[in-house]
Design an enzyme around this catalytic site. Structure first.
Site, short mmCIF file in Angstrom:
data_model
loop_
_atom_site.label_atom_id
_atom_site.label_comp_id
_atom_site.label_asym_id
_atom_site.label_seq_id
_atom_site.Cartn_x
_atom_site.Cartn_y
_atom_site.Cartn_z
N CYS A 1 0.81 -1.21 0.00
CA CYS A 1 0.00 0.00 0.00
C CYS A 1 0.85 1.26 0.00
CB CYS A 1 -0.90 0.05 1.24
SG CYS A 1 -1.99 -1.35 1.45
N CYS B 1 13.27 -1.19 5.53
CA CYS B 1 13.25 -2.23 4.50
C CYS B 1 14.16 -1.84 3.35
CB CYS B 1 11.83 -2.44 4.00
SG CYS B 1 11.71 -3.58 2.59
#
Length: 552
Positions: free
Chosen positions: A8, A301
């Site tokens: 998302c 990440c």
């Protein structure tokens, strides 16, 4: 690389009211006279008037649609209408949901959902149907304005199962959707029912105590109070900016820059921090301390830099283009093939281009577009079906570039290998390449992700079958392993980057990054638990954690 998909993206915009005395709230700006021009006016074509600021949301969402194309939506705030919060959401791209290709319909929607504040969301999901009920933002209506709210969520809760079972075990409660976003809806509702006057930082602190995983949130209530929050590890990126009366939030900085904010005005939402708009003022507060582990303060990440993010974005003070350029330079440094006049570098469009350009420059050979991407096919993971067939439809090899050439094919990463096999076949059969040597600007993917990426089971991943042996420590990647991998792919050779190259390219310590999918070191307790489940012999052929996590 069409095998790895994000979940998302989130956005928010707010046209702040004129400076007011303490106690005056955002709902009062309609009585405050002409608010004056937006500070962004010189740098954008047209800035909507304050009560139509929500029109900026589709524009921001278009810039982060690389993060999700399954569904889109927005919630706007306007205290003058009966529906103080108004939500528009649906299945489809931003263009489809907001009817951007039909101006009369778009204008009608924008008038219906106008407001001085709004939040937005784009979605891609690994679980849950293609159903408008799963599109975000989620809205919870209530007679009390403080308890009437909407929010958008980017991330994945690794402890979804535990939270779901806790809620259902309490009795007289029901969850209608299999998604961790509904878990958050319940937690927000519960805390606001207990203390509707709690601050955004207090609310996130109380909710955050229950959460394990990645979570970015944009939140808007019927009093016109807004906040954006980022989890304590900062797993997913989140940026914000303010110039004059204009405030905005987005998953990526490029969206704010394209909106007209100066680069020096754009900053990261720090991990464990909430940035809020209350009483017409912007506040930044910490809601959670860094993790207790001595060797880790964050877990950004790394895939955001090497694949997911727009190449024009900057996250946590590291720009995406430079990271990909460094990875290409690393590929060039480890290259052992003899370069000759027939050697060319070819990127897999589009995110491998920066790495391929840098590699070619370092080797002194041309970087050519031997593969063209059909941009009208769409992202293959949305349409479903056979991945190899989709790859053949999505990429067209150019024999006038490839024929008779020694091709160094540069890719971001290899997950399941289906797309790579199809590309190599295409380069040989239709492109008539003499040799195809695969170069991967990433180490091998050896473990699933539980923090917001659609990663397959250990059994489905390409690399573990060569590096994992039951009852034995993982095997080191060496020339023999890469040779076996190349043979299976149908390539003349294959080279990966070593794990250490990622931290070097991002210019962060390994302990500041989440690299679990390449080094098996998960940054949260539940992530470590789920990985052990993934290794179990009875984990099955479906997604290992499908019963343990459901994503937005």
């Amino acid at each position: 690389m069409a095998e790895l998909h994000h979940e998302c993206g989130v956005a928010a915009v707010y046209h702040l009211p004129p400076e007011s005395e303490p106690g005056d709230g955002p709902a009062d700006w309609h009585r405050s006279g002409d608010p004056g021009p937006s500070p962004l006016a010189p740098r954008v074509n047209k800035v909507p008037r304050p009560d139509q600021t929500s029109r900026l949301i589709p524009r921001v969402l278009l810039d982060i649609q690389n993060r999700g194309q399954l569904a889109a939506g927005m919630t706007s705030f306007d205290p003058k209408r009966p529906e103080v919060l108004s939500t528009l959401r649906g299945v489809g791209s931003v263009t489809e949901v907001f009817r951007l290709n039909r101006e009369p319909k778009y204008q009608a929607l924008m008038n219906q959902h106008g407001g001085a504040a709004a939040i937005g969301h784009v979605r891609y999901a690994t679980c849950g149907p293609e159903d408008p009920n799963y599109a975000q933002p989620f809205e919870r209506r209530h007679l009390e304005l403080r308890k009437w709210f909407a929010f958008g969520f980017n991330g994945q809760l690794a402890n979804y199962t535990e939270l779901r079972d806790e809620i259902l075990a309490a009795g007289d409660r029901h969850l209608s959707r299999e998604t961790d976003t509904e878990i958050l809806l319940h937690l927000f509702s519960k805390e606001l029912s207990a203390d509707p006057h709690c601050s955004p930082a207090e609310l996130m602190s109380r909710v955050g105590r229950h959460l394990d995983g990645a979570y970015n949130v944009v939140f808007l209530n019927a009093r016109g109070e807004m906040f954006a929050a980022r989890d304590p590890l900062g797993i997913r990126p989140l940026c914000w900016a303010r110039e004059g009366r204009m405030f905005a939030v987005a998953s990526e900085s490029v969206a704010l820059a394209n909106l007209g904010f100066r680069h020096e005005s754009i900053r990261d939402v720090e991990p464990g921090t909430v940035v809020s708009v209350r009483n017409g003022r912007v506040e930044v507060e910490q809601f959670a301390a860094p993790p207790a582990e001595e060797d880790r303060q964050t877990a950004h990440c790394f895939f955001e830099w090497i694949y997911f993010a727009n190449v024009a974005s900057k996250m946590d003070d590291r720009d995406v283009y430079s990271v990909r350029k460094h990875l290409g330079e690393a590929l060039a440094r480890q290259e052992e093939l003899l370069m000759d006049e027939d050697t060319i570098v070819v990127p897999v469009p589009d995110t491998a281009k920066a790495a391929a350009d840098a590699m070619a420059y370092g080797l002194g050979v041309p970087c050519l577009e031997g593969l063209l991407r059909n941009r009208y096919v769409g992202r293959t993971f949305i349409e479903g079906g056979n991945r190899a067939d989709k790859a053949r439809l999505k990429y067209t090899p150019l024999p006038e570039v490839l024929a008779g050439k020694k091709v160094l094919l540069v890719e971001d990463t290899i997950v399941r290998s289906t797309t790579m096999r199809a590309l190599i076949d295409q380069l040989r059969e239709r492109g008539r390449a003499a040799e195809v040597h695969v170069r991967v600007a990433c180490p091998p993917i050896v473990a699933p992700c539980f923090y917001g990426i659609d990663m397959s089971t250990v059994q489905e991943l390409f690399a573990p079958r060569y590096l994992e042996r039951p009852g034995e420590p993982p095997r080191e990647l060496d020339a023999e392993v890469e040779r076996a991998m190349a043979d299976e792919l149908g390539a003349d050779s294959l080279r990966y980057l070593p794990v250490a190259s990622i931290a070097e390219a991002v210019q962060m310590a390994r302990t500041s990054l989440c690299q679990a999918c390449i080094d098996r070191r998960y940054p949260t307790p539940q992530g470590r638990k789920l990985y052990q489940l993934a290794l179990a012999p009875n984990s099955g052929d479906g997604r290992t954690y499908a019963q343990a996590t459901q994503v937005s």
